[in-house]
Design an enzyme around this catalytic site. Structure first.
Site, PDB file in Angstrom:
ATOM      1  N   LYS A 181       9.939   0.805   6.960  1.00 48.76           N
ATOM      2  CA  LYS A 181       9.739   0.685   8.291  1.00 48.76           C
ATOM      3  C   LYS A 181       9.958  -0.635   9.024  1.00 48.76           C
ATOM      4  O   LYS A 181       9.670  -0.711   9.503  1.00 48.76           O
ATOM      5  CB  LYS A 181       8.596   1.320   8.916  1.00 48.76           C
ATOM      6  CG  LYS A 181       7.759   3.401   8.201  1.00 48.76           C
ATOM      7  CD  LYS A 181       7.117   4.255   8.160  1.00 48.76           C
ATOM      8  CE  LYS A 181       7.172   5.061   8.026  1.00 48.76           C
ATOM      9  NZ  LYS A 181       5.933   6.124   8.268  1.00 48.76           N
ATOM     10  N   GLY A 206       6.855   9.935   8.398  1.00 49.11           N
ATOM     11  CA  GLY A 206       6.231  11.224   9.010  1.00 49.11           C
ATOM     12  C   GLY A 206       4.877  10.192   9.081  1.00 49.11           C
ATOM     13  O   GLY A 206       5.120   9.154   8.464  1.00 49.11           O
ATOM     14  N   SER A 239       0.463  -1.274   0.128  1.00 46.27           N
ATOM     15  CA  SER A 239       0.081   0.329   0.168  1.00 46.27           C
ATOM     16  C   SER A 239       0.724   1.583  -0.309  1.00 46.27           C
ATOM     17  O   SER A 239       0.944   2.241  -0.888  1.00 46.27           O
ATOM     18  CB  SER A 239      -0.853  -0.062   1.021  1.00 46.27           C
ATOM     19  OG  SER A 239       0.007  -0.321   2.672  1.00 46.27           O
ATOM     20  N   ASN A 277       0.163  -4.135  13.669  1.00 44.52           N
ATOM     21  CA  ASN A 277       1.013  -3.698  14.280  1.00 44.52           C
ATOM     22  C   ASN A 277       0.014  -4.081  15.625  1.00 44.52           C
ATOM     23  O   ASN A 277       0.224  -5.336  16.564  1.00 44.52           O
ATOM     24  CB  ASN A 277       1.973  -3.474  15.172  1.00 44.52           C
ATOM     25  CG  ASN A 277       3.287  -3.342  13.473  1.00 44.52           C
ATOM     26  OD1 ASN A 277       4.089  -4.281  13.772  1.00 44.52           O
ATOM     27  ND2 ASN A 277       2.930  -2.435  12.905  1.00 44.52           N
ATOM     28  N   LYS A 285       8.450   2.945  16.817  1.00 41.02           N
ATOM     29  CA  LYS A 285       6.896   3.407  16.706  1.00 41.02           C
ATOM     30  C   LYS A 285       5.901   1.749  16.490  1.00 41.02           C
ATOM     31  O   LYS A 285       4.756   1.740  16.946  1.00 41.02           O
ATOM     32  CB  LYS A 285       6.563   4.432  15.624  1.00 41.02           C
ATOM     33  CG  LYS A 285       6.348   4.054  14.079  1.00 41.02           C
ATOM     34  CD  LYS A 285       5.349   4.216  13.303  1.00 41.02           C
ATOM     35  CE  LYS A 285       5.288   3.465  12.228  1.00 41.02           C
ATOM     36  NZ  LYS A 285       5.972   3.559  11.213  1.00 41.02           N
ATOM     37  N   GLU A 322       4.954  -6.222  10.627  1.00 44.09           N
ATOM     38  CA  GLU A 322       6.703  -5.291  10.928  1.00 44.09           C
ATOM     39  C   GLU A 322       7.275  -5.458  12.307  1.00 44.09           C
ATOM     40  O   GLU A 322       8.803  -5.597  12.758  1.00 44.09           O
ATOM     41  CB  GLU A 322       6.801  -4.242  10.404  1.00 44.09           C
ATOM     42  CG  GLU A 322       6.316  -4.198   8.824  1.00 44.09           C
ATOM     43  CD  GLU A 322       7.913  -4.167   8.041  1.00 44.09           C
ATOM     44  OE1 GLU A 322       8.600  -4.535   7.804  1.00 44.09           O
ATOM     45  OE2 GLU A 322       7.106  -3.307   6.891  1.00 44.09           O
ATOM     46  N   ALA A 355      -1.350   4.851   3.717  1.00 45.98           N
ATOM     47  CA  ALA A 355      -1.188   4.853   3.124  1.00 45.98           C
ATOM     48  C   ALA A 355      -2.288   5.430   1.828  1.00 45.98           C
ATOM     49  O   ALA A 355      -2.884   5.848   0.403  1.00 45.98           O
ATOM     50  CB  ALA A 355      -0.851   4.129   2.240  1.00 45.98           C
ATOM     51  N   PHE A 371      11.814  -8.179   3.366  1.00 45.90           N
ATOM     52  CA  PHE A 371      12.294  -9.261   2.019  1.00 45.90           C
ATOM     53  C   PHE A 371      13.416  -8.036   1.699  1.00 45.90           C
ATOM     54  O   PHE A 371      14.254  -8.676   0.591  1.00 45.90           O
ATOM     55  CB  PHE A 371      11.057  -9.134   0.896  1.00 45.90           C
ATOM     56  CG  PHE A 371       9.995 -10.069   1.810  1.00 45.90           C
ATOM     57  CD1 PHE A 371      10.220 -11.579   2.305  1.00 45.90           C
ATOM     58  CD2 PHE A 371       8.881  -9.536   1.677  1.00 45.90           C
ATOM     59  CE1 PHE A 371       8.738 -12.243   2.407  1.00 45.90           C
ATOM     60  CE2 PHE A 371       7.901 -10.670   2.323  1.00 45.90           C
ATOM     61  CZ  PHE A 371       8.368 -11.956   3.388  1.00 45.90           C
ATOM     62  N   SER A 402      -3.883  -0.730  11.867  1.00 44.07           N
ATOM     63  CA  SER A 402      -2.794  -1.170  12.493  1.00 44.07           C
ATOM     64  C   SER A 402      -1.990  -2.197  12.319  1.00 44.07           C
ATOM     65  O   SER A 402      -2.854  -2.923  12.919  1.00 44.07           O
ATOM     66  CB  SER A 402      -1.911  -0.362  13.411  1.00 44.07           C
ATOM     67  OG  SER A 402      -1.042  -0.874  14.233  1.00 44.07           O
TER      68      SER A 402
END
EC number: 1.1.1.94
Lengths: 324, 324
Positions: B102, B132, B6, B252, B187, B277, B136, B79, B250
């Site tokens: 990220k 920032g 995205s 995460n 983050k 991630e 997306a 990857f 999110s």
């Protein structure tokens, strides 16, 4: 405990369940009678049941205060002056006064603790403020919360922390009374402006930038009005800002959202049947800043929308150019 | 543009609509064919239509890179090494490389830009990072967004900002490449841990305190690994943290939430059909910190839950004692 709102109710729950006697002043006779009859506040956190061997609801202000060691102020900022002005100037002479109010005295653009010190001729070492990210609703649910007691008197702060600490409340002392109190006021401005932006159609990317810039705006203002080193990422500052700006239930955010969607200030207030604290905070901070002349694009935008009837879309266009 | 997710899709939209030619490498042949046939990425931001006179989707990596002045990396961190290792060591010799990733290189606990510099023998002045608070999905909707380009080379940063700026994207340069890149990694740890806490039953009061403490944890880590003065309330740091930690969408946070509710790490990953991630980020930062020995209660708690199978309720009990 002075005040019948959700925060007063939550604090009364914490303090009384920790064993303190709480003389609880509420303005409404009906609410006091309901509390005495059912042990619940009919209007706020109504699931919480109080132990009437420890909690004494009353509409008699002097009676509530007379025997108290601590006086906790939790009435709306807009009414604190009219409530306290009924008291004799010596009424708080030997008390320690904790403000749980997140707003300023509107007519004076004055911090609540400054007003109390002046009106009752108190020493600053008798004063404290209670802050931190704390939805009253989550206290009612006994969700883990953190509070900060700010006072120039370290002992006072620590003692009040001890009264609050329990299984789900952690409390710690801090010395920056003024900074914490101003920040608690200003976070409502940010939540309100976030609401305006959202109402106009801005999204979460913008809100994150707004809140980041707000930390910088608050820092600039605090350094101008009360310069001292402070870490604004502490939960009494940033945490309080976050829980307010990101709350879907924040009155300030809701109010701002209505204004952003095109309601007039008056009709938003009528529709909500209440006044968001941030509405007054914007005016007080804006006016205080006339002398300080700090760069405050967020507060200024909110001021022009709320008090000068500039269209929210126009102000948000101007604001977005000033953020980064 | 390397990557078909995205964020790659959003950046391709911004860059191409600003007039840049974008050779766009995607791993999936089907996706490239779908793009060539329908002008939409079938999997991400599928409402966005691309101008195929400017956007050239391809599965040929060398072909995508050959003519490019800029190479934007937007593949998942897990990857990136396997993708880039296919390229000749001189393939990026005269390119400027911007990482939009990220995360870190998992096997090496290395920043993506450090890995790229080492693998392709690039000067740090050829490298930048894009950061920032930027969902997306909001770029697809053309909601106002802010990006920061971090690079030790001020000209590089400013030039890439110019490529991004448009009606709804504001971009500004910064010099702190490493700090911004680490923060973008960390983050995700915070969002993941916020998810765990929420899954266990903690509320918004706790989340606000967690995020406030996270700023301090990130600051301590950055000062240990790359000491320099930086203002973490800038939107590239705090803003990015906020948009992730407070996003309901999110990955995460969702992943952490499942773990907090009692899913095993494996079953959460299977259920989500993807890897968050933050899962890798926790391990990389935790291992980097073995040498640095910074006080990192949040990262440590997440590590023990994810990699040492300590019960989330237990770790959150320990963590809550360490926050304030």
């Amino acid at each position: 405990m002075l005040g019948g709102g959700s925060w007063a109710t939550a604090l009364t729950k914490i303090l009384s369940e920790n064993g303190a006697r709480v003389d609880w002043w509420l303005r409404s006779k009906d609410d006091v009678q309901h509390l005495l009859r059912t042990r619940h506040n009919p209007r706020y956190l109504s699931a919480v049941q109080f132990d009437l061997n420890r909690v004494y609801p009353t509409t008699d202000l002097e009676d509530a205060i007379e025997e108290a060691d601590w006086v906790v102020l939790a009435v709306p900022a807009a009414f604190v002056q009219s409530v306290l002005d009924k008291l004799d100037r010596d009424a708080l002479k030997h008390k320690r006064v904790i403000s749980a109010i997140k707003g300023m005295i509107p007519a004076k653009n004055q911090l609540v603790t400054d007003y109390v010190a002046e009106r009752f001729r108190l020493n600053r070492n008798q004063l404290g403020v209670i802050a931190g990210p704390c939805h009253a609703e989550e206290v009612a649910l006994e969700k883990q919360s953190y509070l900060t007691i700010g006072s120039p008197d370290a002992d006072l702060a620590l003692e009040f922390c001890e009264l609050l600490r329990n299984r789900y409340v952690r409390a710690h002392p801090a010395t920056d009374l003024d900074g914490i109190e101003y920040c608690a006021v200003m976070k409502n401005i940010i939540a309100l402006t976030g609401g305006i932006a959202h109402g106009v159609g801005y999204g979460d990317n913008f809100l994150a930038v707004l809140v980041s810039n707000a930390v910088q705006e608050i820092r600039r203002f605090l350094q101008a009005i009360n310069p001292q080193p402070r870490d604004l990422s502490a939960s009494a500052y940033l945490g309080d800002l976050l829980v307010t700006a990101y709350s879907q239930f924040s009155r300030n955010r809701t109010f701002g959202g209505m204004v952003g969607r095109g309601y007039s200030v008056k009709s938003a207030q009528l529709e909500m049947n209440m006044v968001a604290e941030g509405y007054y905070a914007v005016k007080s901070i804006f006016e205080l800043n006339k002398k300080l002349k700090v760069h405050m694009p967020i507060t200024s935008a909110a001021y022009r929308v709320l008090y000068e009837k500039v269209a929210p879309t126009v102000e948000m266009e101007i604001l977005k150019e000033q953020l980064r």
